[in-house]
Design a protein around this motif. Structure first.
Motif, mmCIF file in Angstrom:
data_model
loop_
_atom_site.group_PDB
_atom_site.id
_atom_site.type_symbol
_atom_site.label_atom_id
_atom_site.label_comp_id
_atom_site.label_asym_id
_atom_site.label_seq_id
_atom_site.Cartn_x
_atom_site.Cartn_y
_atom_site.Cartn_z
ATOM 1 N N ASP A 9 7.471 14.204 0.528
ATOM 2 C CA ASP A 9 6.891 14.670 -0.734
ATOM 3 C C ASP A 9 5.404 14.371 -0.861
ATOM 4 O O ASP A 9 4.835 14.527 -1.935
ATOM 5 C CB ASP A 9 7.639 14.023 -1.907
ATOM 6 N N THR A 10 4.771 13.957 0.225
ATOM 7 C CA THR A 10 3.368 13.567 0.190
ATOM 8 C C THR A 10 2.471 14.769 -0.137
ATOM 9 O O THR A 10 2.418 15.730 0.630
ATOM 10 C CB THR A 10 2.946 12.977 1.544
ATOM 11 N N ILE A 11 1.775 14.703 -1.268
ATOM 12 C CA ILE A 11 0.902 15.813 -1.671
ATOM 13 C C ILE A 11 -0.234 15.984 -0.665
ATOM 14 O O ILE A 11 -0.641 17.103 -0.352
ATOM 15 C CB ILE A 11 0.333 15.574 -3.082
ATOM 16 N N SER A 12 -0.745 14.878 -0.148
ATOM 17 C CA SER A 12 -1.818 14.931 0.844
ATOM 18 C C SER A 12 -1.276 14.911 2.270
ATOM 19 O O SER A 12 -2.007 14.579 3.206
ATOM 20 C CB SER A 12 -2.780 13.746 0.643
ATOM 21 N N GLY A 13 -0.027 15.304 2.434
ATOM 22 C CA GLY A 13 0.623 15.203 3.744
ATOM 23 C C GLY A 13 -0.074 15.955 4.854
ATOM 24 O O GLY A 13 -0.082 15.506 6.014
ATOM 25 N N HIS A 14 -0.695 17.101 4.528
ATOM 26 C CA HIS A 14 -1.410 17.870 5.556
ATOM 27 C C HIS A 14 -2.692 17.165 6.002
ATOM 28 O O HIS A 14 -3.296 17.579 6.993
ATOM 29 C CB HIS A 14 -1.753 19.260 5.037
ATOM 30 N N ASN A 15 -3.073 16.113 5.287
ATOM 31 C CA ASN A 15 -4.273 15.361 5.645
ATOM 32 C C ASN A 15 -3.957 14.097 6.447
ATOM 33 O O ASN A 15 -4.837 13.238 6.606
ATOM 34 C CB ASN A 15 -5.043 14.965 4.382
ATOM 35 N N PHE A 16 -2.735 13.998 6.938
ATOM 36 C CA PHE A 16 -2.360 12.816 7.720
ATOM 37 C C PHE A 16 -1.759 13.206 9.060
ATOM 38 O O PHE A 16 -0.989 14.163 9.166
ATOM 39 C CB PHE A 16 -1.352 11.943 6.957
ATOM 40 N N LEU A 17 -2.130 12.437 10.063
ATOM 41 C CA LEU A 17 -1.531 12.517 11.387
ATOM 42 C C LEU A 17 -1.370 11.079 11.853
ATOM 43 O O LEU A 17 -2.337 10.420 12.248
ATOM 44 C CB LEU A 17 -2.417 13.311 12.353
ATOM 45 N N ILE A 18 -0.136 10.575 11.758
ATOM 46 C CA ILE A 18 0.118 9.159 12.037
ATOM 47 C C ILE A 18 1.055 9.034 13.231
ATOM 48 O O ILE A 18 2.203 9.495 13.164
ATOM 49 C CB ILE A 18 0.742 8.454 10.815
ATOM 50 N N PRO A 19 0.619 8.422 14.318
ATOM 51 C CA PRO A 19 1.516 8.199 15.462
ATOM 52 C C PRO A 19 2.708 7.340 15.064
ATOM 53 O O PRO A 19 2.608 6.476 14.181
ATOM 54 C CB PRO A 19 0.622 7.467 16.470
ATOM 55 N N GLU A 20 3.812 7.575 15.700
ATOM 56 C CA GLU A 20 5.043 6.828 15.404
ATOM 57 C C GLU A 20 4.813 5.322 15.482
ATOM 58 O O GLU A 20 5.354 4.554 14.684
ATOM 59 C CB GLU A 20 6.137 7.242 16.394
ATOM 60 N N THR A 21 3.999 4.895 16.427
ATOM 61 C CA THR A 21 3.764 3.462 16.629
ATOM 62 C C THR A 21 2.935 2.827 15.521
ATOM 63 O O THR A 21 2.861 1.597 15.429
ATOM 64 C CB THR A 21 3.054 3.231 17.973
ATOM 65 N N GLU A 22 2.298 3.637 14.649
ATOM 66 C CA GLU A 22 1.425 3.095 13.612
ATOM 67 C C GLU A 22 1.967 3.308 12.202
ATOM 68 O O GLU A 22 1.310 2.943 11.227
ATOM 69 C CB GLU A 22 0.027 3.722 13.720
ATOM 70 N N ILE A 23 3.156 3.867 12.084
ATOM 71 C CA ILE A 23 3.687 4.187 10.758
ATOM 72 C C ILE A 23 3.785 2.944 9.879
ATOM 73 O O ILE A 23 3.482 2.989 8.671
ATOM 74 C CB ILE A 23 5.068 4.879 10.893
ATOM 75 N N SER A 24 4.156 1.817 10.447
ATOM 76 C CA SER A 24 4.315 0.592 9.654
ATOM 77 C C SER A 24 2.981 0.079 9.119
ATOM 78 O O SER A 24 2.949 -0.747 8.196
ATOM 79 C CB SER A 24 4.983 -0.491 10.488
ATOM 80 N N HIS A 25 1.880 0.549 9.697
ATOM 81 C CA HIS A 25 0.555 0.127 9.257
ATOM 82 C C HIS A 25 0.132 0.846 7.971
ATOM 83 O O HIS A 25 -0.807 0.416 7.298
ATOM 84 C CB HIS A 25 -0.453 0.417 10.377
ATOM 85 N N TYR A 26 0.820 1.937 7.644
ATOM 86 C CA TYR A 26 0.526 2.735 6.453
ATOM 87 C C TYR A 26 1.617 2.508 5.407
ATOM 88 O O TYR A 26 2.806 2.551 5.729
ATOM 89 C CB TYR A 26 0.462 4.223 6.794
ATOM 90 N N ARG A 27 1.207 2.300 4.158
ATOM 91 C CA ARG A 27 2.164 2.145 3.075
ATOM 92 C C ARG A 27 1.933 3.236 2.029
ATOM 93 O O ARG A 27 0.908 3.258 1.360
ATOM 94 C CB ARG A 27 2.017 0.760 2.433
#
Length: 364
Positions: free
Chosen positions: A168-186
């Motif tokens: 549901d991320t409104i800014s979802g098209h503005n993110f590209l997060i590698p699987e290994t770094e997902i925990s770094h983003y909240r």
């Protein structure tokens, strides 16, 4: 904790959400001080927080109401020096204020300064990849994306995203997060200072606030012309830029307003520029939006695409907008019924979530 907020001064969205968060943290015993520049500096000061002026990192420029990368690069040609000045200012403040924790809202040099002093730091952003409608695959956006992604990976201890978790991320098209770094983003949800369900709403006006940059003035003039032809509608326009069109019986302009929500709550339609903070506030109140997006701006297009996919608004490209196109978009928005997002906005208070993150970061 003694917390320093370093806030980007380009636009007021960063300052608006950061001051809401700081007010909440202050209620829970934390001391919050700010560093910023430009109109954000003035806004933060009027919100009652101590704020220190810090060197700007970039200067945005534009032509005929639109962002110009070439002009921005020219105005920001001394970016390396500006970053050094910003780093110097932030490092001095961090030491002078005996800071326990830094919260940087899209201010990059401050993160380096905190790291050099061994101070934990969090970074607030709603973007780690860049593209614009006019040049989605341009090499310079890809290059900038790689730089920012590397920075977010290496410098802040945690990246806080003031948006709903996927999908549901409104800014979802503005993110590209590698699987290994997902925990770094909240993904904590929008930073709001009150329960939207408790705000009285009506349908009386057409609300407009799509940026205070001087190069946006032609668009406000266009809106005034539309208002002249729609005497049965009341337009309320919010911008601190000098030179706005003169008021008429149904076209009222406002400078600094400490709280825009009561005005937004009584609107039928909100005309915005596609920034995340104002979009979230409109969505929380169930208002359809017209987004005059800058096709050269590296964020607004992606946010607007998501809003259109949801059926919550209409996108208008700023480089091709005419009075007729804008008039048509407003007319269509007046008949829209946005999706019911109450289940998203009734999630746990993002300010409390962030407080837990910051307190844990400080003690870890």
């Amino acid at each position: 904790m003694n917390i320093l907020f370093a806030v980007c001064g380009e636009g007021l969205g960063h300052a608006s959400r950061s001051t809401k968060l700081a007010a909440y943290l202050a209620q829970h015993g934390h001391t919050c001080t700010f560093a910023s520049y430009g109109k954000a500096y003035d806004f933060i000061q009027k919100q009652g927080f101590p704020v220190h002026e810090i060197s700007r990192e970039v200067t945005l420029g534009g032509d005929d109401g639109l962002f110009s990368l070439a002009k921005t690069l020219w105005l920001s040609k001394t970016v390396p020096v500006s970053l050094l000045h910003s780093y110097r200012d932030a490092r001095r403040l961090l030491k002078d204020q005996h800071t326990d924790l830094l919260v940087a809202d899209t201010m990059y040099a401050a993160g380096y300064a905190a790291k050099s002093l061994g101070i934990r730091n969090a970074f607030i952003t709603n973007q780690n990849t860049f593209a614009a409608a006019a040049s989605p695959d341009a090499a310079y956006w890809n290059y900038l994306s790689r730089i920012v992604q590397k920075y977010l990976q290496k410098v802040p201890d945690i990246v806080i995203v003031p948006d709903f978790p996927p999908p549901d991320t409104i800014s979802g098209h503005n993110f590209l997060i590698p699987e290994t770094e997902i925990s770094h983003y909240r993904f904590v949800g929008p930073i709001l200072d009150r329960d939207p369900a408790a705000i009285p709403c009506s349908r009386e006006t057409i609300f407009a606030s799509f940026g205070g940059e001087p190069f946006k003035l032609p668009l406000y003039t266009m809106l005034r012309e539309i208002a002249d032809e729609l005497p049965d509608h009341t337009f309320e326009v919010f911008s601190t830029t000098p030179g706005l069109p003169e008021n008429t019986g149904n076209f009222q302009t406002f400078g600094y307003v400490p709280d825009l929500q009561p005005y937004l709550a009584k609107s039928r339609v909100a005309i915005l520029h596609g920034g995340l903070t104002s979009l979230m506030e409109a969505l929380s109140l169930g208002k359809p939006v017209v987004m005059i997006i800058d096709p050269y701006h590296p964020e607004q297009w992606n946010n607007a695409k998501k809003i259109e996919e949801m059926g919550a608004g209409i996108m208008v490209l700023g480089n091709t907008v005419t009075k007729e196109k804008l008039d048509d978009a407003i007319s269509r928005a007046l008949t829209m019924t946005p999706p019911d997002l109450r289940q998203l906005f009734t999630a746990p208070d993002s300010r409390e979530t962030i407080r837990g993150i910051l307190e844990s970061l400080h003690t870890s």
